[in-house]
Design an enzyme around this catalytic site. Sequence first.
Site, PDB file in Angstrom:
ATOM      1  N   HIS A   1     -15.376  -1.748  14.071  1.00 36.94           N
ATOM      2  CA  HIS A   1     -15.067  -0.220  13.523  1.00 36.94           C
ATOM      3  C   HIS A   1     -15.238   0.379  14.736  1.00 36.94           C
ATOM      4  O   HIS A   1     -16.276   0.248  15.677  1.00 36.94           O
ATOM      5  CB  HIS A   1     -15.975   0.093  12.582  1.00 36.94           C
ATOM      6  CG  HIS A   1     -15.740   1.421  12.049  1.00 36.94           C
ATOM      7  ND1 HIS A   1     -16.547   2.433  12.631  1.00 36.94           N
ATOM      8  CD2 HIS A   1     -15.097   2.021  11.102  1.00 36.94           C
ATOM      9  CE1 HIS A   1     -15.986   3.785  11.784  1.00 36.94           C
ATOM     10  NE2 HIS A   1     -15.182   3.402  10.993  1.00 36.94           N
TER      11      HIS A   1
ATOM     12  N   GLU B   1       0.914  -1.274   0.211  1.00 36.06           N
ATOM     13  CA  GLU B   1       0.256  -0.094  -0.113  1.00 36.06           C
ATOM     14  C   GLU B   1       0.910   1.409  -0.149  1.00 36.06           C
ATOM     15  O   GLU B   1       1.867   1.316   0.728  1.00 36.06           O
ATOM     16  CB  GLU B   1      -0.953  -0.143   1.203  1.00 36.06           C
ATOM     17  CG  GLU B   1      -1.747   1.210   1.453  1.00 36.06           C
ATOM     18  CD  GLU B   1      -2.859   0.809   2.152  1.00 36.06           C
ATOM     19  OE1 GLU B   1      -3.771  -0.071   2.181  1.00 36.06           O
ATOM     20  OE2 GLU B   1      -3.100   1.798   3.138  1.00 36.06           O
TER      21      GLU B   1
ATOM     22  N   ASP C   1     -13.465   8.940   7.357  1.00 33.20           N
ATOM     23  CA  ASP C   1     -13.572   9.486   8.569  1.00 33.20           C
ATOM     24  C   ASP C   1     -14.623  10.583   8.201  1.00 33.20           C
ATOM     25  O   ASP C   1     -14.240  11.695   7.504  1.00 33.20           O
ATOM     26  CB  ASP C   1     -12.454   9.476   9.318  1.00 33.20           C
ATOM     27  CG  ASP C   1     -11.841   8.296   9.511  1.00 33.20           C
ATOM     28  OD1 ASP C   1     -12.647   7.247  10.062  1.00 33.20           O
ATOM     29  OD2 ASP C   1     -10.450   8.246   9.922  1.00 33.20           O
TER      30      ASP C   1
HETATM   31  P1  FAD Z   1     -18.538   2.149   6.287  1.00 37.64           P
HETATM   32  O1  FAD Z   1     -18.671   0.803   6.000  1.00 37.64           O
HETATM   33  O2  FAD Z   1     -19.579   2.974   5.957  1.00 37.64           O
HETATM   34  O3  FAD Z   1     -18.815   1.820   7.937  1.00 37.64           O
HETATM   35  C1  FAD Z   1     -18.545   3.047   8.828  1.00 37.64           C
HETATM   36  C2  FAD Z   1     -19.492   2.635  10.332  1.00 37.64           C
HETATM   37  O4  FAD Z   1     -20.880   2.635   9.741  1.00 37.64           O
HETATM   38  C3  FAD Z   1     -19.058   1.442  10.537  1.00 37.64           C
HETATM   39  O5  FAD Z   1     -19.353   1.411  12.222  1.00 37.64           O
HETATM   40  C4  FAD Z   1     -20.393   0.295  10.246  1.00 37.64           C
HETATM   41  O6  FAD Z   1     -20.481  -0.551  11.077  1.00 37.64           O
HETATM   42  C5  FAD Z   1     -21.558   1.276  10.172  1.00 37.64           C
HETATM   43  N1  FAD Z   1     -22.402   1.073   9.048  1.00 37.64           N
HETATM   44  C6  FAD Z   1     -21.924   0.791   7.787  1.00 37.64           C
HETATM   45  N2  FAD Z   1     -22.990   0.585   7.120  1.00 37.64           N
HETATM   46  C7  FAD Z   1     -24.118   0.876   7.744  1.00 37.64           C
HETATM   47  C8  FAD Z   1     -25.613   0.772   7.542  1.00 37.64           C
HETATM   48  N3  FAD Z   1     -25.896   0.551   6.381  1.00 37.64           N
HETATM   49  N4  FAD Z   1     -26.381   1.076   8.749  1.00 37.64           N
HETATM   50  C9  FAD Z   1     -25.828   1.384   9.852  1.00 37.64           C
HETATM   51  N5  FAD Z   1     -24.468   1.388  10.119  1.00 37.64           N
HETATM   52  C10 FAD Z   1     -23.790   1.060   9.061  1.00 37.64           C
HETATM   53  N6  FAD Z   1      -9.591   6.373   4.726  1.00 37.64           N
HETATM   54  C11 FAD Z   1      -9.385   7.275   4.030  1.00 37.64           C
HETATM   55  O7  FAD Z   1      -9.826   8.528   4.352  1.00 37.64           O
HETATM   56  N7  FAD Z   1      -8.644   6.963   2.787  1.00 37.64           N
HETATM   57  C12 FAD Z   1      -8.252   5.771   2.375  1.00 37.64           C
HETATM   58  O8  FAD Z   1      -7.902   5.535   1.520  1.00 37.64           O
HETATM   59  C13 FAD Z   1      -8.308   4.832   3.582  1.00 37.64           C
HETATM   60  N8  FAD Z   1      -8.268   3.578   3.112  1.00 37.64           N
HETATM   61  C14 FAD Z   1      -8.563   2.591   4.141  1.00 37.64           C
HETATM   62  C15 FAD Z   1      -8.514   1.003   3.685  1.00 37.64           C
HETATM   63  C16 FAD Z   1      -8.761   0.013   4.739  1.00 37.64           C
HETATM   64  C17 FAD Z   1      -8.245  -1.468   4.275  1.00 37.64           C
HETATM   65  C18 FAD Z   1      -9.464   0.356   6.015  1.00 37.64           C
HETATM   66  C19 FAD Z   1      -9.615  -0.728   7.112  1.00 37.64           C
HETATM   67  C20 FAD Z   1      -9.596   1.687   6.304  1.00 37.64           C
HETATM   68  C21 FAD Z   1      -9.264   2.704   5.463  1.00 37.64           C
HETATM   69  N9  FAD Z   1      -9.593   3.931   5.488  1.00 37.64           N
HETATM   70  C22 FAD Z   1      -9.341   5.094   4.636  1.00 37.64           C
HETATM   71  C23 FAD Z   1     -10.238   4.327   6.893  1.00 37.64           C
HETATM   72  C24 FAD Z   1     -11.835   4.520   6.689  1.00 37.64           C
HETATM   73  O9  FAD Z   1     -12.183   5.341   5.747  1.00 37.64           O
HETATM   74  C25 FAD Z   1     -12.382   4.648   8.035  1.00 37.64           C
HETATM   75  O10 FAD Z   1     -12.189   3.680   8.955  1.00 37.64           O
HETATM   76  C26 FAD Z   1     -14.027   5.269   8.026  1.00 37.64           C
HETATM   77  O11 FAD Z   1     -14.301   5.492   9.436  1.00 37.64           O
HETATM   78  C27 FAD Z   1     -14.987   3.935   7.849  1.00 37.64           C
HETATM   79  O12 FAD Z   1     -14.897   3.478   6.421  1.00 37.64           O
HETATM   80  P2  FAD Z   1     -15.548   2.533   5.751  1.00 37.64           P
HETATM   81  O13 FAD Z   1     -15.685   2.353   4.414  1.00 37.64           O
HETATM   82  O14 FAD Z   1     -15.426   1.066   6.619  1.00 37.64           O
HETATM   83  O15 FAD Z   1     -17.181   2.663   6.378  1.00 37.64           O
END
Ligand code: FAD
Length: 288
Positions: free
Chosen positions: A149, A17, A109
Amino acid sequence: MKITELLASDMVTVSCELFPPKHGSALARVKSVVRDTAMLDPSFISVTYGAGGATADLTISLANEIQNVCGVTALAHLTCVSTEREAVRGVLAALRAHGVENILALRGDIPEGTLFPELGQYRFASELMADIRDFGGFCVGGACYPEGHPESESLQKDIESLKIKADCGCEFLTTQMFFDNNILYNFMFRLLRNGIQLPVVAGVMPVTDSRQIARICKLSGAVLPPRFKAIVDRFSTHPAAMKQAGVAYATEQIIDLVANGVNHIHIYTMNKPDIAGRIMRNLSEIFT
Ligand code: FAD
């Protein structure tokens, strides 16, 4: 190549990465990091996406460099919070024009002091996944969190949100970093018990500088096992020893994962191809 094709084989895969610079002026330097990382011959290289899309062009440019200059499969991250749907379509069109076929679709975030997004704006990564599926042509992955999360009220709720991701077109999951493999094995068991059969790519972070640790724990919520804490206590004041111990810890973590059937390893190389190279050399027979 689509990443799902790579993950479908029984082969061990290892990916790296990179992150884009904050300013375009540093792009040439990061492109040389891309080339050094590509020389290690990883299965794919992912490139992160700056919060709010401020450096979207740089992510696209690096994904192009990985895919078309270095000839390695690129995985472009894309976040959606605080982003208009039209802007997302613009990024998708640019990635498609460069032949980038793989996207890690994330929420990002929520910026401090901002209210939770309202209906109509992106609220969850799954909504972005559905839009990418409608756009067509991409292999889409998502993030998962073996320790939950930080915003989730329970691991079970978090796993239920992964089911929604799968329904919205998510084809594989990449984990947040973790330092205790038992946490991952427990999480994978829970995925199966909840009927989620997506391939999981295990994210391993080599911690080679003790100053990283507080930030890592704050961002990821990862628990540090006593064995890891002992390494930090003993070597934090000796940077070269900390680096050596961090590489050894990540190497051992990966050997244990592969030995237990976790075939897909993502190393959070953080623009340090030398560290990735040391780990990959340690595992040269395992990664063939
Ligand atoms: P989501 O999947 O939307 O989840 C966020 C929260 O909402 C979780 O608590 C989940 O349980 C809850 N949730 C999800 N869907 C629902 C629903 N339908 N109803 C109710 N609750 C729900 N950040 C960056 O800015 N840039 C990056 O390039 C980046 N790369 C990453 C790569 C990896 C492998 C990981 C693990 C994280 C990365 N992040 C990055 C951080 C990430 O953006 C944050 O952790 C963010 O807070 C959550 O993103 P997510 O896509 O998991 O969100």
